[in-house]
Design an enzyme around this catalytic site. Sequence first.
Site, mmCIF file in Angstrom:
data_model
loop_
_atom_site.group_PDB
_atom_site.id
_atom_site.type_symbol
_atom_site.label_atom_id
_atom_site.label_comp_id
_atom_site.label_asym_id
_atom_site.label_seq_id
_atom_site.Cartn_x
_atom_site.Cartn_y
_atom_site.Cartn_z
ATOM 1 N N GLU A 202 -2.362 5.086 2.747
ATOM 2 C CA GLU A 202 -2.271 3.668 2.359
ATOM 3 C C GLU A 202 -3.602 3.074 1.922
ATOM 4 O O GLU A 202 -3.639 2.237 1.009
ATOM 5 C CB GLU A 202 -1.671 2.842 3.510
ATOM 6 C CG GLU A 202 -0.188 3.109 3.767
ATOM 7 C CD GLU A 202 0.062 4.338 4.624
ATOM 8 O OE1 GLU A 202 -0.912 4.951 5.126
ATOM 9 O OE2 GLU A 202 1.240 4.707 4.791
ATOM 10 N N ASP B 40 0.792 -1.228 0.000
ATOM 11 C CA ASP B 40 0.000 0.000 0.000
ATOM 12 C C ASP B 40 0.829 1.285 0.000
ATOM 13 O O ASP B 40 0.350 2.337 0.398
ATOM 14 C CB ASP B 40 -0.917 -0.009 1.225
ATOM 15 C CG ASP B 40 -0.138 -0.213 2.521
ATOM 16 O OD1 ASP B 40 1.093 -0.022 2.511
ATOM 17 O OD2 ASP B 40 -0.762 -0.563 3.541
ATOM 18 N N ARG C 111 1.411 8.456 9.037
ATOM 19 C CA ARG C 111 1.231 9.874 8.710
ATOM 20 C C ARG C 111 0.012 10.482 9.403
ATOM 21 O O ARG C 111 0.034 11.641 9.795
ATOM 22 C CB ARG C 111 1.073 10.039 7.192
ATOM 23 C CG ARG C 111 2.390 10.230 6.449
ATOM 24 C CD ARG C 111 2.144 10.328 4.936
ATOM 25 N NE ARG C 111 3.238 10.993 4.241
ATOM 26 C CZ ARG C 111 4.401 10.433 3.937
ATOM 27 N NH1 ARG C 111 4.672 9.203 4.297
ATOM 28 N NH2 ARG C 111 5.318 11.120 3.275
ATOM 29 N N GLU D 167 -0.305 -8.998 -1.485
ATOM 30 C CA GLU D 167 -1.002 -8.436 -0.303
ATOM 31 C C GLU D 167 -2.181 -7.563 -0.748
ATOM 32 O O GLU D 167 -2.387 -6.446 -0.279
ATOM 33 C CB GLU D 167 -0.042 -7.630 0.583
ATOM 34 C CG GLU D 167 -0.514 -7.449 2.011
ATOM 35 C CD GLU D 167 0.432 -6.582 2.841
ATOM 36 O OE1 GLU D 167 0.397 -5.355 2.729
ATOM 37 O OE2 GLU D 167 1.229 -7.158 3.603
ATOM 38 N N HIS E 142 11.836 5.532 13.650
ATOM 39 C CA HIS E 142 11.715 5.680 12.193
ATOM 40 C C HIS E 142 12.416 6.970 11.756
ATOM 41 O O HIS E 142 12.403 7.968 12.481
ATOM 42 C CB HIS E 142 10.226 5.725 11.841
ATOM 43 C CG HIS E 142 9.916 5.497 10.390
ATOM 44 N ND1 HIS E 142 10.178 6.438 9.430
ATOM 45 C CD2 HIS E 142 9.360 4.439 9.747
ATOM 46 C CE1 HIS E 142 9.791 5.964 8.241
ATOM 47 N NE2 HIS E 142 9.293 4.754 8.405
ATOM 48 N N HIS F 88 5.019 5.189 12.924
ATOM 49 C CA HIS F 88 5.368 6.045 11.784
ATOM 50 C C HIS F 88 4.178 6.543 10.968
ATOM 51 O O HIS F 88 4.365 7.188 9.937
ATOM 52 C CB HIS F 88 6.323 5.296 10.839
ATOM 53 C CG HIS F 88 5.668 4.146 10.129
ATOM 54 N ND1 HIS F 88 4.912 4.309 8.996
ATOM 55 C CD2 HIS F 88 5.640 2.820 10.397
ATOM 56 C CE1 HIS F 88 4.456 3.128 8.597
ATOM 57 N NE2 HIS F 88 4.880 2.213 9.436
HETATM 58 C C1 UD1 Z 1 6.414 4.925 3.975
HETATM 59 C C2 UD1 Z 1 5.081 4.559 3.335
HETATM 60 C C3 UD1 Z 1 4.207 3.815 4.341
HETATM 61 C C4 UD1 Z 1 4.942 2.637 4.950
HETATM 62 C C5 UD1 Z 1 6.264 3.127 5.539
HETATM 63 C C6 UD1 Z 1 7.069 1.976 6.073
HETATM 64 C C7 UD1 Z 1 4.030 6.015 1.668
HETATM 65 C C8 UD1 Z 1 3.332 7.280 1.411
HETATM 66 N N1 UD1 Z 1 4.400 5.781 2.936
HETATM 67 O O1 UD1 Z 1 6.164 5.872 4.998
HETATM 68 O O2 UD1 Z 1 3.027 3.343 3.682
HETATM 69 O O3 UD1 Z 1 4.135 2.066 5.942
HETATM 70 O O4 UD1 Z 1 7.029 3.774 4.512
HETATM 71 O O5 UD1 Z 1 8.116 2.429 6.891
HETATM 72 O O6 UD1 Z 1 4.268 5.260 0.754
HETATM 73 N N2 UD1 Z 1 13.686 8.464 5.557
HETATM 74 C C9 UD1 Z 1 15.056 8.413 5.592
HETATM 75 N N3 UD1 Z 1 15.692 7.223 5.295
HETATM 76 C C10 UD1 Z 1 15.009 6.098 4.995
HETATM 77 C C11 UD1 Z 1 13.603 6.145 4.991
HETATM 78 C C12 UD1 Z 1 12.956 7.342 5.259
HETATM 79 O O7 UD1 Z 1 15.710 9.411 5.864
HETATM 80 O O8 UD1 Z 1 15.636 5.066 4.744
HETATM 81 C C13 UD1 Z 1 12.995 9.760 5.826
HETATM 82 C C14 UD1 Z 1 13.160 10.747 4.660
HETATM 83 O O9 UD1 Z 1 13.255 12.047 5.164
HETATM 84 C C15 UD1 Z 1 11.841 10.565 3.909
HETATM 85 C C16 UD1 Z 1 10.896 10.377 5.064
HETATM 86 O O10 UD1 Z 1 11.600 9.543 5.988
HETATM 87 O O11 UD1 Z 1 11.502 11.678 3.093
HETATM 88 C C17 UD1 Z 1 9.557 9.785 4.723
HETATM 89 O O12 UD1 Z 1 9.661 8.646 3.892
HETATM 90 P P1 UD1 Z 1 8.348 8.153 3.097
HETATM 91 O O13 UD1 Z 1 8.658 6.894 2.385
HETATM 92 O O14 UD1 Z 1 7.764 9.277 2.327
HETATM 93 O O15 UD1 Z 1 7.282 7.902 4.260
HETATM 94 P P2 UD1 Z 1 7.298 6.889 5.456
HETATM 95 O O16 UD1 Z 1 6.759 7.608 6.641
HETATM 96 O O17 UD1 Z 1 8.612 6.245 5.545
HETATM 97 N N1 UDP Z 2 11.332 -3.579 11.131
HETATM 98 C C1 UDP Z 2 12.725 -3.669 11.070
HETATM 99 N N2 UDP Z 2 13.475 -2.788 11.823
HETATM 100 C C2 UDP Z 2 12.909 -1.857 12.632
HETATM 101 C C3 UDP Z 2 11.492 -1.766 12.674
HETATM 102 C C4 UDP Z 2 10.738 -2.648 11.916
HETATM 103 O O1 UDP Z 2 13.274 -4.508 10.365
HETATM 104 O O2 UDP Z 2 13.650 -1.102 13.281
HETATM 105 C C5 UDP Z 2 10.532 -4.490 10.278
HETATM 106 C C6 UDP Z 2 9.404 -5.238 10.963
HETATM 107 O O3 UDP Z 2 9.824 -6.483 11.474
HETATM 108 C C7 UDP Z 2 8.377 -5.395 9.835
HETATM 109 C C8 UDP Z 2 8.623 -4.182 8.967
HETATM 110 O O4 UDP Z 2 9.909 -3.681 9.298
HETATM 111 O O5 UDP Z 2 8.624 -6.546 9.056
HETATM 112 C C9 UDP Z 2 7.566 -3.129 9.182
HETATM 113 O O6 UDP Z 2 7.936 -1.954 8.579
HETATM 114 P P1 UDP Z 2 7.246 -0.564 8.907
HETATM 115 O O7 UDP Z 2 6.681 -0.586 10.291
HETATM 116 O O8 UDP Z 2 8.220 0.497 8.568
HETATM 117 O O9 UDP Z 2 6.091 -0.472 7.816
HETATM 118 P P2 UDP Z 2 4.588 -1.016 7.709
HETATM 119 O O10 UDP Z 2 4.618 -2.483 7.884
HETATM 120 O O11 UDP Z 2 3.774 -0.302 8.741
HETATM 121 O O12 UDP Z 2 4.168 -0.607 6.334
#
Ligand code: UD1
Ligand code: UDP
Length: 385
Positions: free
Chosen positions: A136, A100, A220, A122, A251, A218
């Site tokens: 999502e 998603d 939004r 999924e 996160h 994490h």
């Molecule tokens: C994203 C997904 C969410 C998913 C989550 C898993 C969207 C809109 N959101 O949310 O569905 O559940 O990932 O974790 O698709 N950042 C870093 N390094 C990283 C990752 C993120 O610095 O490796 C920071 C960056 O500033 C980035 C921000 O996090 O711009 C947000 O990342 P983004 O993928 O937009 O949203 P998530 O909150 O991570």
């Molecule tokens: N996870 C990880 N390291 C962390 C936190 C979570 O490897 O520090 C793993 C967790 O076991 C799960 C996945 O990341 O499999 C979940 O990711 P996240 O919570 O970022 O996204 P979501 O599942 O909510 O989309």
Amino acid sequence: MTTAKRKVLVVFGTRPEAIKMALLAKALRAHPDFDAEVCVTAQHRSMLDQVLAIFDVKPRFDLDLMQQNQGLADMTGRILNGMTGVVREFRPDWVLVQGDTTTAFVAALAAFYEKVSVGHVEAGLRTGHKYSPFPEEMNRKLAGALTDLHLAPTERARQALLREAVPEERVHVTGNTVVDALLWVSKKLDDDHAARAALDARFSMLDPKRRMILVTGHRRESFGKPFEDMCNAFVDIVRARADVEILYPVHLNPNVQAPVKAILAAAPEELRSRIHLVDPVEYLPFVYLQKRATFIVTDSGGVQEEAPSLGKPCLVTRNDTERPEAVEAGTAKLIGTNRERIVTESLRLLDDEAHYRSMSRAHNPYGDGKANDRIVELLRTAKGS
Ligand code: UD1
Ligand code: UDP
């Protein structure tokens, strides 16, 4: 007569998609009937690379798109342009997306524009609320609208798709690939004494005499006050019980980092010493931490799916969930983001042994560890459109 191999492009961009797609990508690459390649958008960077490393996946295409504090519209545009280029270059028969995220929805859209068939791993998870989780819920509905092969993790997800008038022959129940990944990593952990000893050393700040609560967050829709309330609740919990500590891999989203720094990192020293804030940890250590935890407080989709397999009670800091199976089984509980409620529910798990036991039953409502095999088999014969 030799038949042409099916060309499959496996696309993902964030940590959870990578965890749920890595073994599937490897299985497709190893299979003689497929010519499969991996494309990462790198919507996440370091959190994605952690997963690529443990599963040893080397993408053929890496769009390297992440920007700090990226906005949804901007990211959508960049992924659409990047994915269109890759689809035109590789010309797959199928694009496979997962879940998603914006990567999943937009990669499906790019495939559709190029008239390439889409498989959605999924598929069919729904809360029924447009803005929860945001974005999502709409991402998965929009990806679903573009999908030719719906790979539903559970019967409930299949039913949701049928209610939306998706033709029955296009929907298959496969189990969730997260269980395949979890079993793979758990086995690695169980087999490797040295790795476990190294993890004990890495997390030596944890006191074996204390009970550890593992926290992640994490979403939004919780940015701002709900996140502040959650952080305040965690301070209240360690204040209320002296034998409790919290481990929180924070996160990297700046909207998460800000309240954590302002509230948890600034907690009074006697409490701060029992609140361990760490960077996101790799998947293997995270599974180790889940196994070590007394219980888990999370808004994560993937963690909600893993906790029941590991027999860990899971308090879900959300108002609704597209993964209700564990809630119905009584091992996960939706508690929202209200500060008092988080404290009350946590203290109940800490103080009431019978209640704790009732929530710590190990079960696998989301899969049996064979989802990848089923998906590979379905893809061998699936009809596109
Ligand atoms: C994203 C997904 C969410 C998913 C989550 C898993 C969207 C809109 N959101 O949310 O569905 O559940 O990932 O974790 O698709 N950042 C870093 N390094 C990283 C990752 C993120 O610095 O490796 C920071 C960056 O500033 C980035 C921000 O996090 O711009 C947000 O990342 P983004 O993928 O937009 O949203 P998530 O909150 O991570
Ligand atoms: N996870 C990880 N390291 C962390 C936190 C979570 O490897 O520090 C793993 C967790 O076991 C799960 C996945 O990341 O499999 C979940 O990711 P996240 O919570 O970022 O996204 P979501 O599942 O909510 O989309």
